[in-house]
Design a protein around this motif. Sequence first.
Motif, PDB file in Angstrom:
ATOM      1  N   LEU A 252       0.664  -1.084  -0.391  1.00  0.00           N
ATOM      2  CA  LEU A 252      -0.216   0.017  -0.275  1.00  0.00           C
ATOM      3  C   LEU A 252       0.785   1.523   0.064  1.00  0.00           C
ATOM      4  O   LEU A 252       1.130   2.066  -0.746  1.00  0.00           O
ATOM      5  N   TYR A 253       1.581   1.361   1.023  1.00  0.00           N
ATOM      6  CA  TYR A 253       3.222   2.687   0.970  1.00  0.00           C
ATOM      7  C   TYR A 253       3.838   2.636   0.041  1.00  0.00           C
ATOM      8  O   TYR A 253       3.601   4.097  -1.058  1.00  0.00           O
ATOM      9  N   TYR A 254       3.963   1.787  -1.446  1.00  0.00           N
ATOM     10  CA  TYR A 254       4.772   1.902  -2.446  1.00  0.00           C
ATOM     11  C   TYR A 254       3.774   2.171  -3.619  1.00  0.00           C
ATOM     12  O   TYR A 254       3.634   3.411  -4.096  1.00  0.00           O
ATOM     13  N   LEU A 255       2.318   1.775  -3.130  1.00  0.00           N
ATOM     14  CA  LEU A 255       1.332   2.386  -4.523  1.00  0.00           C
ATOM     15  C   LEU A 255       1.169   3.896  -4.134  1.00  0.00           C
ATOM     16  O   LEU A 255       1.066   4.267  -5.315  1.00  0.00           O
ATOM     17  N   GLY A 256       0.772   3.768  -2.919  1.00  0.00           N
ATOM     18  CA  GLY A 256       0.595   5.292  -2.551  1.00  0.00           C
ATOM     19  C   GLY A 256       1.605   5.903  -3.248  1.00  0.00           C
ATOM     20  O   GLY A 256       0.920   7.424  -3.913  1.00  0.00           O
ATOM     21  N   ARG A 257       2.509   5.794  -3.045  1.00  0.00           N
ATOM     22  CA  ARG A 257       3.728   6.803  -3.349  1.00  0.00           C
ATOM     23  C   ARG A 257       3.718   6.671  -4.917  1.00  0.00           C
ATOM     24  O   ARG A 257       4.225   8.378  -5.590  1.00  0.00           O
ATOM     25  N   ILE A 258       3.226   5.888  -5.908  1.00  0.00           N
ATOM     26  CA  ILE A 258       3.134   5.832  -7.431  1.00  0.00           C
ATOM     27  C   ILE A 258       2.190   7.018  -7.846  1.00  0.00           C
ATOM     28  O   ILE A 258       2.362   7.931  -8.525  1.00  0.00           O
ATOM     29  N   LYS A 259       1.779   6.401  -7.123  1.00  0.00           N
ATOM     30  CA  LYS A 259      -0.205   7.172  -7.512  1.00  0.00           C
ATOM     31  C   LYS A 259       0.161   8.982  -6.870  1.00  0.00           C
ATOM     32  O   LYS A 259      -0.337   9.581  -8.166  1.00  0.00           O
ATOM     33  N   ALA A 260       1.208   9.067  -6.471  1.00  0.00           N
ATOM     34  CA  ALA A 260       1.130  10.400  -5.525  1.00  0.00           C
ATOM     35  C   ALA A 260       2.149  11.446  -6.748  1.00  0.00           C
ATOM     36  O   ALA A 260       1.443  12.116  -7.177  1.00  0.00           O
ATOM     37  N   ILE A 261       3.221  10.633  -7.547  1.00  0.00           N
ATOM     38  CA  ILE A 261       3.868  11.276  -8.266  1.00  0.00           C
ATOM     39  C   ILE A 261       2.332  11.297  -9.761  1.00  0.00           C
ATOM     40  O   ILE A 261       2.633  12.468 -10.241  1.00  0.00           O
ATOM     41  N   GLN A 262       1.799  10.353 -10.205  1.00  0.00           N
ATOM     42  CA  GLN A 262       0.463  10.460 -11.024  1.00  0.00           C
ATOM     43  C   GLN A 262      -0.281  11.655 -10.892  1.00  0.00           C
ATOM     44  O   GLN A 262      -1.121  11.136 -11.773  1.00  0.00           O
ATOM     45  N   LEU A 263      -0.086  12.186 -10.012  1.00  0.00           N
ATOM     46  CA  LEU A 263      -1.379  13.108  -9.733  1.00  0.00           C
ATOM     47  C   LEU A 263      -2.431  12.336  -9.207  1.00  0.00           C
ATOM     48  O   LEU A 263      -3.509  12.783  -9.404  1.00  0.00           O
ATOM     49  N   ASP A 264      -2.943  11.345  -8.713  1.00  0.00           N
ATOM     50  CA  ASP A 264      -4.109  10.844  -8.376  1.00  0.00           C
ATOM     51  C   ASP A 264      -3.729  10.829  -7.095  1.00  0.00           C
ATOM     52  O   ASP A 264      -3.914   9.638  -6.305  1.00  0.00           O
ATOM     53  N   SER A 268      -3.756   8.195  -3.778  1.00  0.00           N
ATOM     54  CA  SER A 268      -2.595   8.113  -2.595  1.00  0.00           C
ATOM     55  C   SER A 268      -3.172   7.930  -1.427  1.00  0.00           C
ATOM     56  O   SER A 268      -2.668   7.241  -0.752  1.00  0.00           O
ATOM     57  N   PHE A 269      -4.011   8.870  -1.344  1.00  0.00           N
ATOM     58  CA  PHE A 269      -4.040   9.174   0.201  1.00  0.00           C
ATOM     59  C   PHE A 269      -4.793   7.991   0.610  1.00  0.00           C
ATOM     60  O   PHE A 269      -4.425   7.609   1.856  1.00  0.00           O
ATOM     61  N   ARG A 270      -5.615   7.441   0.334  1.00  0.00           N
ATOM     62  CA  ARG A 270      -6.448   6.185   0.656  1.00  0.00           C
ATOM     63  C   ARG A 270      -6.021   5.125   0.903  1.00  0.00           C
ATOM     64  O   ARG A 270      -5.890   4.528   2.153  1.00  0.00           O
ATOM     65  N   CYS A 271      -4.256   5.769   0.054  1.00  0.00           N
ATOM     66  CA  CYS A 271      -3.179   3.983  -0.059  1.00  0.00           C
ATOM     67  C   CYS A 271      -2.864   4.557   1.791  1.00  0.00           C
ATOM     68  O   CYS A 271      -2.299   3.176   1.832  1.00  0.00           O
ATOM     69  N   LEU A 272      -1.937   5.556   1.007  1.00  0.00           N
ATOM     70  CA  LEU A 272      -1.735   5.781   2.540  1.00  0.00           C
ATOM     71  C   LEU A 272      -1.849   5.708   3.905  1.00  0.00           C
ATOM     72  O   LEU A 272      -1.632   5.377   4.977  1.00  0.00           O
ATOM     73  N   ARG A 273      -3.041   6.215   4.170  1.00  0.00           N
ATOM     74  CA  ARG A 273      -3.892   6.374   5.392  1.00  0.00           C
ATOM     75  C   ARG A 273      -4.010   4.858   5.918  1.00  0.00           C
ATOM     76  O   ARG A 273      -4.127   4.891   7.062  1.00  0.00           O
ATOM     77  N   LYS A 293       5.187  11.505   7.068  1.00  0.00           N
ATOM     78  CA  LYS A 293       5.205  12.943   6.016  1.00  0.00           C
ATOM     79  C   LYS A 293       5.119  12.363   5.463  1.00  0.00           C
ATOM     80  O   LYS A 293       4.368  13.400   3.816  1.00  0.00           O
ATOM     81  N   PHE A 294       4.367  11.613   4.320  1.00  0.00           N
ATOM     82  CA  PHE A 294       4.371  11.170   2.094  1.00  0.00           C
ATOM     83  C   PHE A 294       2.507  11.825   2.464  1.00  0.00           C
ATOM     84  O   PHE A 294       2.134  12.695   1.840  1.00  0.00           O
ATOM     85  N   LEU A 295       1.776  11.506   4.050  1.00  0.00           N
ATOM     86  CA  LEU A 295       0.883  11.356   4.391  1.00  0.00           C
ATOM     87  C   LEU A 295       0.006  13.053   4.637  1.00  0.00           C
ATOM     88  O   LEU A 295      -0.949  13.468   3.703  1.00  0.00           O
ATOM     89  N   CYS A 296       1.173  13.499   5.320  1.00  0.00           N
ATOM     90  CA  CYS A 296       1.285  14.898   5.521  1.00  0.00           C
ATOM     91  C   CYS A 296       1.395  15.862   3.880  1.00  0.00           C
ATOM     92  O   CYS A 296       0.160  16.485   3.080  1.00  0.00           O
ATOM     93  N   ILE A 297       1.804  15.064   3.024  1.00  0.00           N
ATOM     94  CA  ILE A 297       2.196  16.008   1.798  1.00  0.00           C
ATOM     95  C   ILE A 297       0.866  15.734   0.522  1.00  0.00           C
ATOM     96  O   ILE A 297       0.177  16.632   0.326  1.00  0.00           O
ATOM     97  N   VAL A 298       0.495  14.780   0.825  1.00  0.00           N
ATOM     98  CA  VAL A 298      -0.892  14.080   0.090  1.00  0.00           C
ATOM     99  C   VAL A 298      -2.073  15.207   0.059  1.00  0.00           C
ATOM    100  O   VAL A 298      -2.349  15.198  -0.747  1.00  0.00           O
ATOM    101  N   GLN A 299      -2.162  14.772   1.645  1.00  0.00           N
ATOM    102  CA  GLN A 299      -3.402  15.396   1.630  1.00  0.00           C
ATOM    103  C   GLN A 299      -3.068  16.931   2.088  1.00  0.00           C
ATOM    104  O   GLN A 299      -4.463  17.056   1.575  1.00  0.00           O
ATOM    105  N   LEU A 300      -2.093  17.488   1.593  1.00  0.00           N
ATOM    106  CA  LEU A 300      -2.381  19.376   1.414  1.00  0.00           C
ATOM    107  C   LEU A 300      -2.185  19.072  -0.288  1.00  0.00           C
ATOM    108  O   LEU A 300      -3.183  19.967  -0.205  1.00  0.00           O
ATOM    109  N   LEU A 301      -1.871  18.049  -1.017  1.00  0.00           N
ATOM    110  CA  LEU A 301      -2.211  17.956  -2.413  1.00  0.00           C
ATOM    111  C   LEU A 301      -3.616  18.448  -3.015  1.00  0.00           C
ATOM    112  O   LEU A 301      -4.423  18.396  -3.371  1.00  0.00           O
TER     113      LEU A 301
END
Lengths: 504, 261
Positions: A252-264, A268-273, A293-301
């Motif tokens: 889930l963590y890796y999936l979240g990171r990849i989705k974040a880069i692809q603007l989804d 991404s937020f769902r996976c990381l949470r 850390k990633f959760l914070c950034i993705v939520q801001l985005l």
Amino acid sequence: MESSILVPKDLITIQDLKEQLLLLQKSVDEDEGRYLVRVLRKLSITRRRITPQILAKFIEESLKEESKTRSLLVKIFPITLIKEGKEEEEKKEMQIEIEKEEEEKEDEEKKKQQRNIIVQAKYPEEKAYLQLLSLLQLFKLKDYGNALKLCEFSIDFIEKKNRRTLDSFLSKVFFYYSRINEILGHSKLIRKKLLSAYRTSTLRRDVSTQAVLINCLLRNYLQFNLYDQGDKLISKSQFPPNSLNSQHVRYLYYLGRIKAIQLDYTESFRCLREAKRKSPRAGARGFRLSVNKFLCIVQLLTGEIPEIELFMEKDLHKYLKPYFELTSAVRTGNLGDFKKVVLREAQVFKQDQTYSLILRLRQNVIKTGLKKLNSAYSKISFEDISKKLQLDSSDSVESICSKAIFDGVIDAIINHEEKYIKFKEMGDLYSTLIPQKAFGQRIKFCLNIHNTAVKNMRFPEELLKEQVEIDTEDGKEQLKELEKMSANNEEGKGDFDQGEPGNL
Amino acid sequence: MEEQLFKLSKEFKFQVEQKQPDSIACKKLLTKLKIAMAEEGILFPGTDFPLDPKNIIFAREVLELAVIMSVKLKDMDLFERQISQVKPYYFDYGNEIKKSENELLILGMNLLYLLSLNRIGEFHTELELIEFESRSNPFIKFNLQVEELLLDGNYLGIQTICEKPPSDLYSVFVSRLKLSVQELILDCADKSYKSLDLKTAKEFFMMGSIEEVKEIAKKNNWPIENGKIIFENLDEDEEKIPTNKVIREILDYAKELEKII
């Protein structure tokens, strides 16, 4: 590895190892996977107590002379490690005498007998277990050269046997193989091997190895920023749903990171949470820190501001400070502050690999700023906007506002001739359909939870009913017990082992 | 065989470096070159054998020229294909040979191409592959600035920056970018203005003349009165209740309630 004497504590460990080998044998003889699982569950405790000396003695005792495993391991853990001198024998005897003085003679005799029992490794499972223990020991001692050799030997050994009972061993060996190569900097070279191993394990329905290999490959790709390759891997493969929780969380963590880069960002937020929810409460500090850390950034985005509890976990508090400052800058819509924080903490962000995502936050700062103006002003000129938001020129403000209106960030009309923007008044919110939509979402969510809970509850009862059908003689009695059980279940007192029918 | 390869590559280079390369001749030469390279085993060698740096550099040069050729011929499909063929030479074989001078130019063109087609997701994945230090290079920096301006909605800024692209080869993509930006501006203007007089409209929409503005207005059904375009903003006073949707939802809720009870 210096030679030393085996301490009584070590003898106890050797005893435990013997028992574990016996358990493994029992597991294969009776075809019951539980004993194997039990042994592996204790692995984290066992690996801490093992020393090279213990391994040397144990390998010498348990493996036959002809076995290839033994010849490899004996080279790594030579038997010369143990001083077998008369002194040791005398010490043993002294101990025994002291203990004889207490009235436990018979127990001592038993213990002596047990100490002298030699357990020989019959099955490949036990050999694989010994290989795994040695591998863990080498990893602890940071002897990566030998560890790598052992890994490759072990992988060959296990893959040739093609027994499903060896799956859990194979997955662990692959994990360490990948990690050691990463430490040595050879990650690029092993991709081919990992991919072909993944194909093999899928063909053999080896669930645990599949999961570990997908995670290793994703980690490999992310290390080199190959997000599109990672994305392709995810789309072409299916992560096994019945894998261990620890592997699922990593996925889930890796999936979240990849989705974040692809603007989804929502996905991404769902996976990381979910990854954060399923990760252990204490321990795994590095992982939890990175997820936060990633959760914070993705939520801001996504446009929301993360709650303050995210930054307040005791052991992570210190390291999350730069992210906290970043969040405050975004929250206030202050572009100048935002730029300052990014410049100051650039090193930290680059190390965390969040830097590129943070650069995208600039848009969000401007959006938040405009939203604040929306609620504060009914009319405002472009010059004032550019001053307040610290945008560079007032000419660009007009087009920025126009795009913001198009995106739905603010609700306004631009007056070009007189160079101001006029915000529409917020009508009566409850006369629109928005509350209904919000309610609808919440209702759907609650119903989802309810349905999944019901599904999970039904499973043991069905098993019980099956058992009832089989033994029709005791039918009535068992029905009574069933009712008692379900009554207990509803009150929450029941104690169901997942998958096992309990005490019927 | 090697001599023939060298001869072909020299001819190809000569053709591509002309202002207006001859499309048929170039494509023929390219196919011949690729076949020759494949026969020699130079095109995409596997990593199992030790690689000869000279061969790799040669293959990479040819593929870079192919990219430049596709840009000059304005063939976008060919451009995409060639980019994907040249990328492994930058990243996978990158450690064996020294960096090509044209690497950032070509990668920059790819980024701009993706931006102009509004494929922002792919733009970012490609951007991740480029190291941080290279981001200050003018080829890449240009793209980053364009992306920022595009995201902000600062279309005036885009106009100014597009007047000075870092390379002539970028002009193809810049014109495509201008088209997409124009469409975006039209959409935004529709929503954000009540009315706009024709002169400012001409500046905003980046059009050449007032005639073009009138045409666009006709296309989008915007009436022109007193030299001003009137945008019809939808009045959301009377929103109809979507009866079907509401009925369906309520029936679903009733069903779920029955299940529970």
